[in-house]
Design a protein around this motif. Structure first.
Motif, short mmCIF file in Angstrom:
data_model
loop_
_atom_site.label_atom_id
_atom_site.label_comp_id
_atom_site.label_asym_id
_atom_site.label_seq_id
_atom_site.Cartn_x
_atom_site.Cartn_y
_atom_site.Cartn_z
N SER A 172 25.92 44.65 39.76
CA SER A 172 27.21 44.28 39.18
C SER A 172 28.03 43.58 40.26
CB SER A 172 27.96 45.51 38.66
OG SER A 172 28.19 46.45 39.69
N VAL A 173 29.07 42.86 39.85
CA VAL A 173 29.84 42.02 40.78
C VAL A 173 31.33 42.15 40.48
CG1 VAL A 173 30.18 39.69 41.70
CG2 VAL A 173 27.95 40.34 40.78
N ILE A 174 32.11 42.24 41.55
CA ILE A 174 33.55 41.99 41.45
C ILE A 174 33.80 40.73 42.28
CG2 ILE A 174 35.89 42.81 41.85
CD1 ILE A 174 34.82 45.66 41.83
N LEU A 175 34.16 39.65 41.62
CA LEU A 175 34.36 38.36 42.27
C LEU A 175 35.85 38.06 42.38
CD1 LEU A 175 33.33 35.56 43.34
CD2 LEU A 175 33.44 34.78 40.97
N LYS A 176 36.30 37.73 43.59
CA LYS A 176 37.64 37.18 43.76
C LYS A 176 37.49 35.70 44.12
CE LYS A 176 40.43 36.58 47.09
NZ LYS A 176 41.01 35.27 46.61
N PRO A 177 37.68 34.83 43.13
CA PRO A 177 37.65 33.40 43.43
C PRO A 177 38.97 32.98 44.11
CG PRO A 177 37.27 33.87 41.08
CD PRO A 177 37.86 35.09 41.70
N ALA A 178 39.06 31.72 44.46
CA ALA A 178 40.29 31.20 45.05
C ALA A 178 41.39 31.12 44.00
CB ALA A 178 40.03 29.82 45.64
N GLU A 179 42.59 31.50 44.40
CA GLU A 179 43.73 31.44 43.48
C GLU A 179 44.12 30.00 43.16
OE1 GLU A 179 43.11 35.29 44.56
OE2 GLU A 179 43.48 33.66 46.03
N GLY A 196 26.12 37.18 26.36
CA GLY A 196 25.75 38.56 26.09
C GLY A 196 25.70 39.48 27.30
N LEU A 197 26.27 39.07 28.42
CA LEU A 197 26.30 39.96 29.57
C LEU A 197 27.15 41.19 29.24
CD1 LEU A 197 25.34 40.03 32.59
CD2 LEU A 197 27.66 39.31 33.18
N PRO A 198 26.64 42.38 29.46
CA PRO A 198 27.39 43.59 29.08
C PRO A 198 28.68 43.75 29.88
CG PRO A 198 25.06 44.08 29.41
CD PRO A 198 25.28 42.70 29.93
N PRO A 199 29.66 44.43 29.30
CA PRO A 199 30.91 44.72 30.02
C PRO A 199 30.63 45.47 31.32
CG PRO A 199 31.16 45.24 27.70
CD PRO A 199 29.70 44.95 27.92
N GLY A 200 31.40 45.15 32.34
CA GLY A 200 31.28 45.85 33.61
C GLY A 200 30.33 45.22 34.60
N VAL A 201 29.48 44.31 34.15
CA VAL A 201 28.53 43.70 35.09
C VAL A 201 29.24 42.67 35.97
CG1 VAL A 201 26.37 42.43 35.34
CG2 VAL A 201 26.62 44.12 33.51
N VAL A 202 30.16 41.91 35.40
CA VAL A 202 30.93 40.94 36.18
C VAL A 202 32.41 41.15 35.93
CG1 VAL A 202 31.50 38.50 36.48
CG2 VAL A 202 29.11 39.19 36.29
N GLN A 203 33.18 41.31 37.01
CA GLN A 203 34.64 41.35 36.94
C GLN A 203 35.17 40.16 37.75
OE1 GLN A 203 34.41 44.34 35.32
NE2 GLN A 203 32.49 44.73 36.41
N ILE A 204 36.26 39.57 37.26
CA ILE A 204 36.94 38.49 37.98
C ILE A 204 38.37 38.95 38.25
CG2 ILE A 204 37.64 36.07 37.99
CD1 ILE A 204 34.65 36.34 37.84
N VAL A 205 38.75 39.00 39.52
CA VAL A 205 40.11 39.40 39.87
C VAL A 205 40.71 38.35 40.80
CG1 VAL A 205 39.62 41.86 39.60
CG2 VAL A 205 39.37 40.79 41.85
N PHE A 206 42.01 38.20 40.70
CA PHE A 206 42.77 37.35 41.61
C PHE A 206 43.85 38.20 42.25
CE2 PHE A 206 41.22 34.73 38.11
CZ PHE A 206 40.56 33.71 38.78
N GLY A 207 44.37 37.74 43.39
CA GLY A 207 45.42 38.50 44.03
C GLY A 207 45.69 38.02 45.43
N VAL A 208 46.55 38.75 46.13
CA VAL A 208 46.80 38.46 47.54
C VAL A 208 45.50 38.76 48.29
CG1 VAL A 208 48.18 39.04 49.57
CG2 VAL A 208 49.22 39.04 47.28
N PRO A 209 44.89 37.78 48.94
CA PRO A 209 43.54 37.97 49.49
C PRO A 209 43.39 39.20 50.37
CG PRO A 209 44.10 35.65 49.53
CD PRO A 209 45.35 36.38 49.09
N ASP A 210 44.30 39.44 51.28
CA ASP A 210 44.17 40.58 52.18
C ASP A 210 44.25 41.90 51.42
OD1 ASP A 210 43.97 41.58 54.99
OD2 ASP A 210 45.92 42.45 54.50
N GLU A 211 45.14 41.95 50.44
CA GLU A 211 45.27 43.18 49.65
C GLU A 211 43.99 43.47 48.86
OE1 GLU A 211 48.67 42.91 47.13
OE2 GLU A 211 50.09 42.62 48.78
#
Length: 479
Positions: A172-179, A196-211
């Motif tokens: 599974s992956v948590i990806l933080k791409p560039a804002e 059809g990728l099941p829930p939870g396999v890939v997450q995409i989050v954005f935010g303050v990079p250091d945080e």
């Protein structure tokens, strides 16, 4: 610009989350300096939810049949191809590159997913020779949830490089791409969800990079760090990863040397290298940057290079015929100005460009060529990551190799010569993860992409990209 993605979201546990009460940041079009939309930034609760989802997603996906993984990746590739015109337009709006380049990047993502759809079937182990009644097996298993960080210069391909091999391996992956370029990464994720990728396999989050990085890398859920970006940020993330003893794949900064020998096809080399130098406005980690040219052909090469560089059409990437767009954000022109100004103060000769395009509202910088650049100039020691070519002559091959290897970076290098002997000797001596001989095409779906020294370690793409998402287990059995 009205057709830019109207709503930017986070993706956590299969749910698209809008801004709501979250903090937001504007997404700016680099061609015009105008806001395209507001991007929601994940808070601590969002990151905790993403970690929990990644843990559950891994528990389900690690045991998924290989045929299911291959099908999801192939179907996602087909969706990317079908949606390529829209995705490419959004990438150009938020990153600035010419539309044709963005279109090629979408198709490259599709090709990468198709490669890993097949490569995941070749996750081989082995059975060792043992006496009757004993057996030893070497097996491969997915490493676990991956925390991945991707930059803005290739806003589609970088996320695909992080997600594709992880999904193929069963992670599974948590990806933080560039804002700066969120819609591009969200398109890649959307194709996987729709496939059809099941829930939870890939997450995409954005935010303050250091945080975001501190929160994710402190969690025992994460088993691997994958990063593409600057050396300074990469070193900081490795320090955080060390506290959890995480496996790491790091693709960091470069400052690629180009060795042009006097027996090379000078005119052809100059034309090819000028096209490559100003691709994506020079915002490419493997961009040819430090040009060391044998003295006998130095003037001829520099003149030809300047001629081709002057012909590069700069403008809004959405318009036909544009070959180079703006820099990706407002901070880049000032950074390039400082490097060019510093080199000139130390005696470098400005042959072309060296300034912003004052008549444009966006973040444009002209193709720039500096000659006779001393090795003490900042530009010769710090990656410009912009449309700047640095020229210096050399006399003997040993001198060129010494200059090529002088810096702590070792991502890419280039050699131009008609001599097979020279090509073999120079490519063996250059300290870098990749070398191009009479070509600047040094990446492919099936070849490892990565550097050495301060340019990182590990590799993406090819079988090595899949291997980086696997752990090796040995099982010994007695009956």
């Amino acid at each position: 610009m009205t057709d830019y993605a109207p709503e930017l979201n986070l993706l956590i546990d299969g749910e698209w989350l809008a801004a709501g009460p979250r903090r937001t940041a504007p997404v700016i079009c680099p061609a015009h300096g105008q806001a395209l939309g507001q991007l929601p930034l994940a808070d601590a609760a969002d990151l905790d939810r993403a970690l929990d989802a990644a843990a559950r997603g891994f528990a389900r996906w690690r045991d998924s049949p290989v045929d299911e993984r291959a099908r999801v990746l192939k179907d996602a590739a087909a969706l990317l191809r079908a949606r390529a015109p829209l995705i490419a337009r959004h990438a150009t709006l938020e990153q600035g590159k010419p539309l044709a380049d963005a279109q090629a990047e979408v198709l490259g993502c599709a090709g990468l997913f198709e490669f890993y759809a097949e490569e995941c079937r070749r996750t081989y182990g082995r059975v060792l020779v043992r006496p009757v009644g004993r057996r030893s097996l070497v097996t491969k298993q997915p490493v676990g949830p991956v925390a991945a960080f991707a930059p803005w210069n290739f806003p589609l391909h970088n996320p695909a490089r992080k997600i594709g091999p992880a999904v193929a391996a069963g992670c599974s992956v948590i990806l933080k791409p560039a804002e700066e370029t969120p819609a591009s990464a969200l398109h890649v994720a959307q194709a996987l969800v729709d496939a059809g990728l099941p829930p939870g396999v890939v997450q995409i989050v954005f935010g303050v990079p250091d945080e975001v990085s501190r929160h994710l890398l402190a969690s025992p859920v994460i088993r691997k760090l994958s990063f593409t970006g600057s050396t300074a940020v990469g070193k900081q993330l490795m320090r955080l990863a060390a506290d959890q003893a995480l496996r790491t794949t790091m693709e960091m900064g470069g400052h690629a040397p180009v060795l042009v020998f006097d027996d090379a096809d000078i005119d052809a080399a100059a034309a090819l290298l000028a096209r490559s130098k100003y691709r994506n406005a020079g915002q490419v980690c493997i961009s040819p940057t430090r040009f060391y040219v044998q003295r006998r052909v130095y003037d001829r090469f520099v003149c030809a290079f300047v001629r081709h560089a002057a012909e590069v059409v700069v403008g809004d990437g959405l318009f036909d015929g544009v070959q180079m767009g703006p820099l990706a954000h407002a901070r880049r022109p000032a950074a390039i100005d400082a490097l060019v100004g510093g080199a000139r103060e130390q005696g470098a000769e400005l042959l072309l460009g060296g300034r912003r395009m004052a008549d444009r509202a966006g973040f444009y910088y002209l193709p720039t060529v500096l000659a006779g650049v001393p090795e003490t100039a900042r530009a010769m020691n710090e990656e410009p990551f912009g449309p700047v070519a640095l020229m210096a002559p050399f006399d003997e091959p040993e001198e060129a190799i010494a200059q090529a290897n002088r810096l702590p970076y070792g991502l890419a290098g280039y050699v131009f010569t008609r001599s097979q002997k020279t090509a073999m000797q120079a490519s063996a001596a250059i300290e870098s993860g990749m070398v191009g001989i009479n070509t600047t095409v040094i990446a492919g779906h099936d070849t490892p992409f990565g550097g050495i020294k301060h340019s990182g370690h590990g590799a993406e793409d090819g079988p090595e990209g899949l291997e980086a998402c696997l752990v090796t287990k040995t099982i010994h059995e007695a009956t």
